[in-house]
Scaffold this active site. Sequence first.
Site, PDB file in Angstrom:
ATOM      1  N   ASP A 258     -37.687 149.293 -74.624  1.00  0.00           N
ATOM      2  CA  ASP A 258     -38.094 147.709 -74.804  1.00  0.00           C
ATOM      3  C   ASP A 258     -37.103 147.017 -75.512  1.00  0.00           C
ATOM      4  O   ASP A 258     -36.942 145.623 -75.794  1.00  0.00           O
ATOM      5  CB  ASP A 258     -39.424 147.577 -75.280  1.00  0.00           C
ATOM      6  CG  ASP A 258     -39.743 146.191 -75.522  1.00  0.00           C
ATOM      7  OD1 ASP A 258     -39.895 145.630 -74.397  1.00  0.00           O
ATOM      8  OD2 ASP A 258     -40.146 145.614 -76.647  1.00  0.00           O
ATOM      9  N   GLU A 263     -28.482 143.804 -76.855  1.00  0.00           N
ATOM     10  CA  GLU A 263     -29.540 143.071 -76.300  1.00  0.00           C
ATOM     11  C   GLU A 263     -29.172 141.462 -76.717  1.00  0.00           C
ATOM     12  O   GLU A 263     -29.635 140.589 -76.222  1.00  0.00           O
ATOM     13  CB  GLU A 263     -30.883 143.325 -76.699  1.00  0.00           C
ATOM     14  CG  GLU A 263     -31.360 143.118 -78.093  1.00  0.00           C
ATOM     15  CD  GLU A 263     -32.731 143.547 -78.170  1.00  0.00           C
ATOM     16  OE1 GLU A 263     -33.473 142.726 -78.704  1.00  0.00           O
ATOM     17  OE2 GLU A 263     -33.223 144.547 -77.927  1.00  0.00           O
TER      18      GLU A 263
END
Length: 329
Positions: A258, A263
């Site tokens: 996740d 990111e």
Amino acid sequence: MNVAFFSTKSYDKASFDPLLSNFGHEFTYFEAKLDRYSAILAKGHEAVCAFVNDHLDKVTLKKLKEEGVKLIALRCAGYNQVDLQEADRLGITVVRVPAYSPEAVAEHAMALILTLSRKTHKAYNRVRENNFSIEGLTGMNLHGKTIGVIGTGAIGAAFCKIALGFGCKVLAFDPFENQKLKELGVAYLSVDDLLKKAEIISMHCPLTPDTKHMINKDSLQLIKDGCMLINTSRGALIETKSVIRALKIGKIGYLGIDVYEQEENLFFQNRSEEILQDEQIARLMTFPNVLITGHQAFLTHEALYQIAKTTLENLNDFEQSHPLKNEVN
């Protein structure tokens, strides 16, 4: 207090706005990520509210100080995105939300495990195309499996209890052992022993200089062939290039993440009309045994409410010169 709120999403407004009248603070919402270029937007505000991918390095902090900012209120548990030494030098206080809904993240980690182990993501896509074949969808039972949990803070502890409820044998590593978990049957081991014995590994530790890339080329040599690796904590706990190599040779049998090492300029944005420039995540998405979600483990109504409430309480404590129970030193 006047607060500049960065990296704003619709769910942020939906969770903070109903509570603002009870606390008396004035928020200015900005969609922009907080960094050295957007810091000027904080002019006229005493505090900024930042999230996990905002970039509070030395330059950004210096600019915030010049604009009169006294407080950084993180609406998250992690604080690796902040140069704490520079904040301290500049006299800027940093507070966070240490625990909002541990169950939210723990349940998402288990959802990744269940999805990968029973291939429900593949079944969903098949049925939508009127393909009701179950060839290739053979999964595995969780009951009786050995799950290794790295980090048994609030989230890790919640995950251990879920895993025990599934009938799993739970191994754990944490420098500070949780006696209550031990009484429930969790066995604490060294990291190396955990990696050797676990069939599923779930990461729940903070990102520090000591834990960065703790899953790397060397540590991956220790895991069982076909092991499942889950990360809902911080992306840089895993050295992505080494994980890709381990996936290619079958050392890692399943990967559920996740969070992602790179990111910062990718997650929380709609990139559907773009060509991804990040070759590593593009490569990861080619594997049929990899499941990626975009940092949504925290995203429940209950967690968002607690994040808003704790953040506003932190602002109140600072404004009223009360002890800061959630200060990051």
